[in-house]
Design a protein around this motif. Structure first.
Motif, PDB file in Angstrom:
ATOM      1  N   VAL A 137       0.929  -1.286   0.166  1.00  0.00           N
ATOM      2  CA  VAL A 137       0.039   0.177   0.565  1.00  0.00           C
ATOM      3  C   VAL A 137       1.153   0.930   0.032  1.00  0.00           C
ATOM      4  O   VAL A 137       1.642   1.280   0.529  1.00  0.00           O
ATOM      5  N   ASP A 138       0.147   2.459  -1.315  1.00  0.00           N
ATOM      6  CA  ASP A 138       0.923   3.279  -1.105  1.00  0.00           C
ATOM      7  C   ASP A 138       1.476   4.231   0.348  1.00  0.00           C
ATOM      8  O   ASP A 138      -0.617   4.666   0.546  1.00  0.00           O
ATOM      9  N   LEU A 139       2.835   5.002   0.219  1.00  0.00           N
ATOM     10  CA  LEU A 139       1.831   5.559   1.367  1.00  0.00           C
ATOM     11  C   LEU A 139       1.170   7.438   1.470  1.00  0.00           C
ATOM     12  O   LEU A 139       0.685   7.388   2.214  1.00  0.00           O
ATOM     13  N   LYS A 140       2.155   7.518  -0.064  1.00  0.00           N
ATOM     14  CA  LYS A 140       1.399   8.719  -0.025  1.00  0.00           C
ATOM     15  C   LYS A 140      -0.319   8.080  -1.327  1.00  0.00           C
ATOM     16  O   LYS A 140      -1.313   9.367  -0.886  1.00  0.00           O
ATOM     17  N   SER A 141      -0.375   7.826  -1.940  1.00  0.00           N
ATOM     18  CA  SER A 141      -1.086   7.647  -2.888  1.00  0.00           C
ATOM     19  C   SER A 141      -2.448   6.355  -2.197  1.00  0.00           C
ATOM     20  O   SER A 141      -3.138   7.067  -2.642  1.00  0.00           O
ATOM     21  N   LEU A 142      -1.722   5.849  -1.133  1.00  0.00           N
ATOM     22  CA  LEU A 142      -3.136   4.794  -0.217  1.00  0.00           C
ATOM     23  C   LEU A 142      -3.001   4.051  -1.511  1.00  0.00           C
ATOM     24  O   LEU A 142      -4.270   3.217  -1.429  1.00  0.00           O
ATOM     25  N   GLN A 143      -2.697   3.636  -2.950  1.00  0.00           N
ATOM     26  CA  GLN A 143      -3.111   2.863  -4.244  1.00  0.00           C
ATOM     27  C   GLN A 143      -1.932   1.240  -3.602  1.00  0.00           C
ATOM     28  O   GLN A 143      -1.201   1.368  -2.669  1.00  0.00           O
TER      29      GLN A 143
END
Length: 672
Positions: free
Chosen positions: A623-629
């Protein structure tokens, strides 16, 4: 000078030499030491653990050194592993000397001059070896002055064998033999002639077996079709025949969590866990076809483990997990219908039964056996063992105990996606090696091991290992972590908080914990630990100040898998929802798993790595920490693996292997 003979070899102990066929072979000191240990226990099997305790004390157990010494010793004696009559291998048990140890006699004049005082020297040698034997026993059982009792296997084969139970007359033992992972067979062994009787029914989800009233059958608890069942297989002790068709006595949608204890031909007692986690002690009357609840445990933290009915059927002992690492035994009186708390036990209760007199209980706790009197006094039964004991029970004659001994194995593996297609085993021993964590520099890692039968903390790098925490009190671990600079390690046990120097292995601080915690991480900007505070059956994210040991709850939400990023933002799991606590103590939603249960959360420089358990298989999500993707990764890995850590650059991952269990049945003779 210490000299004796083994077959056609003359052993010169003080010079570390073996003389055979007029050739002199020099031995390494450790190889000679190993030979001495085997000789002083001539006629007995010496386990690898015993050898390690004497020859490599206060080091992490590793059988490779022992195997190397055995190989060199056999070579010096002119033997091989496949053709050895002097050094005998007993699979899964250890080694023994297979021929007599003799003094030198009728040698040439030169040899007689060389060994003219052999008789006196041999006597001295035997005395020395006896002293070593006493030292070995004292090392393994330091706190007990009584003599060790002998432990022998029930059978000798490579199958998994477990769930042993003595008949009331002590003539038969019933047990389960597992030929592969999905076939369980029940057998009855006649102890007078070693005959085995097979119950020709294949099981896959057996939970317990026990003898029926007056040994006229076996009571089997198993799961089938989503329900738990109790069935009876009739047994004729004279003809030694077992009916292959069972009679179902009881079925429930709840979980039967104990063995069956018989009050009479028509009544038995069993413990059942309901779907809403209430534990009930139930008396079933077969003649009336009804069930009566004798007692219920409704407290949320309590968990019933097993029950044991006294020989005269007036008292029922109940073993309970009260809270983390705290267990207790209750006594239910059938005459008064009263229940009393008898005694508290640490480090687990793995089995519970009564001794013949009904004046004391027999319990197993990890690798030890204890007698518990009806007044609550505990006394350990001394014997040499380093395996986990389960399902221990005694005969009416009070001289033998049958038990299940288990080797529980978990290995540590590393995976580097850019360099390799398969995982590499970093730690491979016959024990539980758990929770590996990379150091901040990622040049080494710490992990928990149970090679000595209890938890220890080890630091490992490419060249060596060292025990960071020996754990003299054999406490249960509640998490550990590295300091941000990698110079220290923090560890929580049942009652203590430790800080160690990671380079010297010295204990820097030791503080008593007033509350139960589980260490999750070490703050980067504060001299504090991220912990889960365990209270009233719930764990909540909290901050433990290392200067004052004060604990502050960060948010009043039940949490697991708490972890920090490089900016000290906190991520935690609550009901498969990952939330984030920022530096202003504001809580926000981060990610939700709609495919299964969240088992672990790790943080890299860019991503949250989340392990999700779905239908007993593990999935790993990024889970990308910035985009939450989010995306599912590492599809080709064994789905049974448990991820433990990942490097910050995501180039290396640490896993636990699936649990491997090897169980055998042994009999402990209590006659000195």
């Amino acid at each position: 000078m210490e000299v004796f003979t083994l077959g056609d070899s003359i052993v010169d102990v003080s010079r570390c030499k073996i003389i055979r066929n007029e050739q002199t072979i020099s031995l390494e000191p450790k190889v000679m030491d190993l030979l001495i240990v085997l000789c002083e226990n001539s006629g007995n099997v010496v386990s690898q653990q015993q050898i390690h305790e004497l020859l490599w004390p206060r080091t992490t157990f590793n059988n490779s050194s022992i195997l190397r010494c055995i190989s060199l010793l056999r070579k010096a004696l002119g033997e091989t592993a496949n053709n050895s009559s002097i050094i005998i291998t007993h699979p899964k048990r250890g080694y023994s000397i297979g021929i007599p140890i003799e003094a030198v006699a009728n040698k040439s004049k030169e040899e007689n001059n060389r060994y003219k005082n052999i008789a006196a020297i041999f006597t001295l040698l035997v005395s020395t070896l006896c002293f070593i034997s006493l030292y070995l026993n004292q090392t393994i059982n330091e706190s007990h002055k009584t003599q060790n009792h002998s432990l022998t296997p029930l059978t000798s084969n490579s199958n998994n064998e477990y769930l042993p139970s003595y008949s009331s007359n002590g003539k038969f033992i019933s047990f389960v033999r597992e030929r592969n992972s999905d076939q369980q067979h029940i057998l009855i062994k006649d102890l007078t002639n070693e005959d085995e009787v097979l119950v020709d029914v294949k099981f896959s989800k057996l939970k317990s077996i026990s003898w029926a009233h007056q040994d006229n059958g076996l009571t089997v608890v198993y799961k089938s079709g989503g329900n738990n069942h109790i069935s009876l297989y009739a047994f004729n002790p004279i003809s030694k025949k077992v009916t292959q068709k069972s009679h179902v006595l009881f079925s429930t949608s709840g979980d039967i969590i104990s063995k069956v204890e018989w009050l009479s031909d028509n009544e038995f007692i069993v413990a059942v866990k309901s779907n809403d986690n209430i534990f009930s002690i139930i008396k079933r009357n077969l003649a009336k076809n009804n069930s009566e609840v004798l007692y219920q445990y409704t407290e949320p933290e309590l968990e019933v483990i097993d029950i044991a009915l006294s020989r005269e059927t007036q008292k029922l002992a109940i073993s309970i997990r009260e809270k983390a690492n705290v267990y207790r035994i209750d006594l239910y009186d059938f005459i008064s219908s009263n229940l009393k708390k008898l005694v508290h036990i640490e480090n687990g209760i793995h089995s519970l039964s009564w001794q013949a007199s009904s004046e004391s209980l027999l319990i197993s706790s990890r690798d030890k056996l204890f007698n518990i009197s009806v007044e609550g006094l505990k006394k350990q039964i001394p014997f040499s063992n380093y395996k986990i004991i389960s399902n221990a029970s005694s005969t009416k004659r009070l001289n033998k105990v049958v038990m299940e001994l288990g080797n529980y194995d978990i290995d540590i593996l590393e995976f580097k996606p850019k360099e390799q297609q398969e995982l590499t085993k970093l730690i491979d021993t016959e024990s539980l090696d758990l929770q590996p964590l990379y150091s901040p520099s990622e040049s080494r890692f710490i992990y928990q091991t149970s090679r000595r039968g209890f938890a220890q903390l080890v630091i490992s790098d490419e060249e060596s290992e060292k025990v960071l925490f020996i754990n003299p009190e054999q406490e249960e671990f509640f998490g550990f972590t590295w300091s941000p600079d990698g110079s220290k390690v923090a560890l929580a046990t049942t009652t203590q908080l430790y800080i160690f120097d990671a380079n010297t292995a010295l204990e820097l601080t030791k503080e008593k914990l007033e509350s139960k915690i589980y260490i999750r991480d070490w703050f980067n900007k504060d001299h504090a630990l991220l912990v889960n505070l365990i209270k009233n059956g719930q764990s909540k994210p909290a901050k433990l100040n290392l200067s004052s040991t004060k604990i502050d709850v960060l948010v009043d939400i039940p949490a697991s898998c708490s972890v920090l990023d490089s900016d000290d933002n906190i991520y935690f799991n609550n009901n498969n929802q990952i939330s984030k606590i920022d530096n202003n103590n504001q809580v926000s939603k981060f990610w939700y798993s709609d495919t299964g249960d969240i088992e672990n959360i790790l943080i890299t420089d860019k991503n949250a790595v989340v392990q999700v358990n779905f239908k007993n298989n593990n999935q790993i999500w990024m889970v990308d920490l910035k985009s939450l993707q989010s995306r599912k990764v590492y599809h080709d890995l064994d789905p049974r693996l448990m991820i433990s850590d990942i490097s910050k650059n995501e180039e290396a991952l640490l896993f636990h292997s699936p649990l491997s269990v090897k169980r055998e049945i042994a009999i402990l003779d209590l006659i000195n």
